[in-house]
Design an enzyme around this catalytic site. Structure first.
Site, PDB file in Angstrom:
ATOM      1  N   CYS A  63       1.169  -6.033  -8.397  1.00  0.00           N
ATOM      2  CA  CYS A  63       1.896  -5.361  -9.488  1.00  0.00           C
ATOM      3  C   CYS A  63       3.184  -6.110  -9.814  1.00  0.00           C
ATOM      4  O   CYS A  63       3.568  -6.236 -10.986  1.00  0.00           O
ATOM      5  CB  CYS A  63       2.236  -3.921  -9.102  1.00  0.00           C
ATOM      6  SG  CYS A  63       0.796  -2.915  -8.758  1.00  0.00           S
TER       7      CYS A  63
HETATM    8  C1  BEZ Z   1      -0.785  -4.799  -5.207  1.00  0.00           C
HETATM    9  O1  BEZ Z   1      -0.140  -4.572  -6.244  1.00  0.00           O
HETATM   10  O2  BEZ Z   1      -0.658  -5.850  -4.617  1.00  0.00           O
HETATM   11  C2  BEZ Z   1      -1.767  -3.785  -4.678  1.00  0.00           C
HETATM   12  C3  BEZ Z   1      -1.603  -2.456  -4.969  1.00  0.00           C
HETATM   13  C4  BEZ Z   1      -2.509  -1.542  -4.466  1.00  0.00           C
HETATM   14  C5  BEZ Z   1      -3.581  -1.995  -3.692  1.00  0.00           C
HETATM   15  C6  BEZ Z   1      -3.748  -3.346  -3.445  1.00  0.00           C
HETATM   16  C7  BEZ Z   1      -2.827  -4.253  -3.946  1.00  0.00           C
END
Ligand code: BEZ
Length: 214
Positions: free
Chosen positions: A44
């Protein structure tokens, strides 16, 4: 999903900028609405940074950005310096909706049906508040912002030509488009006075017509 009207079920959202009715934000312009599973997560952080870097590309075309992440406003505000630091040149100028209780994402059709939780969903919403295009990625796959921009260009191009044209595979701005099957050759001659080419195919059906509209 395309065609559903937003705003009927989600009258008001809390964001990093101010609180507003989604309909008011969407009204009269195109909007890219993109959701995220949570703050301070790696994928994100890279995605919101990329959106911050591309923000001027959207602004130039009068397109608004609107993020959503499943944490509260204070957490979003604390996270923004990390997002901007990780992606040099990025400025998070767009609002991010707070959804700490994951109440809004189901109403916006932004749930991953397999994980039964927040996804990386993205809707491109038209000025009529209707969803014109949606992507749904699992949380483990970051989106491609070049593709978001490319798809937006295609939507804007099709809208400009009242859906009388469509964009073919891997199309990019300034490349030729194809003429919709709903348009007769007679109408196409009027719509495209510069001419168009009909591909010669084994079926001889003449349905693949290419025009340069740039
Ligand atoms: C991420 O943004 O890296 C992420 C968020 C939720 C689950 C897996 C990765």
């Amino acid at each position: 999903m395309p065609g559903i009207t937003l705003g009927n079920t989600v009258p008001r959202v809390e964001t990093t900028h101010k609180n507003f009715k989604l309909h008011d934000y969407f009204a009269d312009s195109w909007t890219v609405l993109f959701s995220h599973p949570g703050d301070f997560t790696p994928v994100c952080t890279t995605e919101l940074g990329a959106m911050g870097k591309y923000a001027h590309e959207f602004e130039q075309r009068g397109v608004k950005l609107l993020g959503l992440s499943c944490d509260d406003v204070q957490s979003h505000k604390d996270w923004i310096p990390d997002i901007e630091a990780f992606t040099p040149g990025s400025k998070v100028t767009y609002p991010i909706i707070a959804d700490p209780n994951k109440e809004i994402i189901p109403q916006l059709n932004m749930i991953d049906p397999i994980e039964n939780g927040p996804s990386r969903a993205l809707h491109i919403v038209g000025p009529d508040c209707k969803i014109k295009l949606s992507f749904l990625y699992p949380s483990t796959t970051g989106r491609n912002m070049d593709e978001v921009l490319r798809a937006l260009h295609s939507l804007l191009m099709a809208a400009k030509h009242k859906n009388r044209i469509a964009t073919p595979v891997n199309w990019k701005p300034d490349e030729p488009v194809v003429i919709s099957p709903a348009v007769s050759d007679e109408e196409a001659k009027k719509l495209f006075p510069q001419g168009f080419k009909t591909a010669e195919l084994p079926s001889k059906k003449g349905y693949l017509r290419v025009a340069d509209v740039s």
